[in-house]
Motif scaffolding. Sequence first.
Motif, mmCIF file in Angstrom:
data_model
loop_
_atom_site.group_PDB
_atom_site.id
_atom_site.type_symbol
_atom_site.label_atom_id
_atom_site.label_comp_id
_atom_site.label_asym_id
_atom_site.label_seq_id
_atom_site.Cartn_x
_atom_site.Cartn_y
_atom_site.Cartn_z
ATOM 1 N N ASP A 1 28.087 14.677 10.397
ATOM 2 C CA ASP A 1 27.386 15.093 9.183
ATOM 3 C C ASP A 1 28.269 15.979 8.311
ATOM 4 N N ARG B 1 26.759 15.816 2.156
ATOM 5 C CA ARG B 1 25.457 16.466 1.931
ATOM 6 C C ARG B 1 25.176 16.685 0.456
ATOM 7 N N THR C 1 20.515 19.547 2.712
ATOM 8 C CA THR C 1 20.600 20.002 4.099
ATOM 9 C C THR C 1 21.392 19.016 4.958
ATOM 10 N N THR C 2 21.612 19.401 6.181
ATOM 11 C CA THR C 2 22.107 18.459 7.176
ATOM 12 C C THR C 2 21.015 17.423 7.453
ATOM 13 N N ARG D 1 17.724 13.903 4.212
ATOM 14 C CA ARG D 1 18.063 15.300 3.925
ATOM 15 C C ARG D 1 16.966 15.907 3.056
#
Length: 401
Positions: free
Chosen positions: A199, A204, A208-209, A223
């Motif tokens: 990731d 991104r 978020t991850t 995400r």
Amino acid sequence: MVSAKSVSVRAATADDVAAITALQEAGFGIRFGGDENEFRGRIFPVERALVAVDGDRVVGHTVDLPMTVTVPGDRGVRVCGVSGVSVAPTHRRRGILRELYGAQHERTEAEGMPLTIFTASEGTIYGRFGYEVSVLDTGIAIETRRAQFRSTTPDPGGVTLETPVDVAPRIREIYRRWQQVTPGAQARPDAKWDMVFADVERQRRGATTLFALLHADGYALYRRSAREGRGVAIVAEFRAVTPDAHAALWRVLLGLDLVELVEAEIADDDPLSYLLTDPRAVQVTRRGDSLWTRVMDIPAALTARTYRGDLDTVLAVHDPFRGAGGNFALRIRDGVAECEPTTRDAALRCDINVLGGLYFGGVRAKTFAAAHRLLAEDAAVLRAFDAAFTTERAPQLGWFF
């Protein structure tokens, strides 16, 4: 081999990696993060790269990876996947790309792969090299307040919220099952899977991850982000092997707490809008190409896939770039094709890029005919040709490269 501007093309070496990275960053307008460089080198090894050099300066680059792609008929075919094509802005319009692609295609022909595929950053460049858009996708956005499911839509359940790396083997197995029945989808190598689960930060884009929704027959990686005060869920990857998995995953995605907008990409035959009481809730935000294809060996390519109608015709193909064209007798019985060069007169005529566009079933033959790019002497021949090349399932790109 040397271009008219004295720029030579050669195999890349490990000493070229830094210059190749700098060239790609400039060409694509990005900066690769330190957390992804290891994966990039494993996915596309420098040993598969070609560079154009002006003196000791790298001014052009291309790299490939042999891939297994699903063709109509649920068959896996070994093809050449090309990536990282770039030319320095200081060396535009000097024939460098043609030199690189000439060398690239010579190698593909020597290795006996019937197709070359890639994901393109620009749409006006590659037609002259025999490529055409072969897989399309649609970007969508759904306001969750409008997303009410019909009473007839199943609610199978069975979805769990997971951390992606913890369920990596299960996700990989579901992807394998999905890929093997989806035209245009490629097997994903270990190095690419490692990058997915790592990731990396650049992927991104401020969100978020990854979160994972897992079903026995499907998964969604997404995400979370905020945009203008609204909660957004961005679906990075959605794979469903069964209709129940598709419905179950979308029920969870459209019911996420504190999410007002869900963004995703879907295939042409995705039934999502028909599961909802208001099909307009599924708003199209983008329509574009996800895969380009060139047929390298016409008989090998056309006999590798299956078909949905019988056919007996002669096709004339023009290939100004590699000379792979000619007249070909194409006979199809019970889905199985025979194809060979012939001296018979042609009933259908096209450039070789049209065959690439037709190959996975993403574009209809009648569409190319309406665009005056596929010429037929008889309407009945065109109808039979069009019917034969259709597919039961819309093609999709497996992974971006």
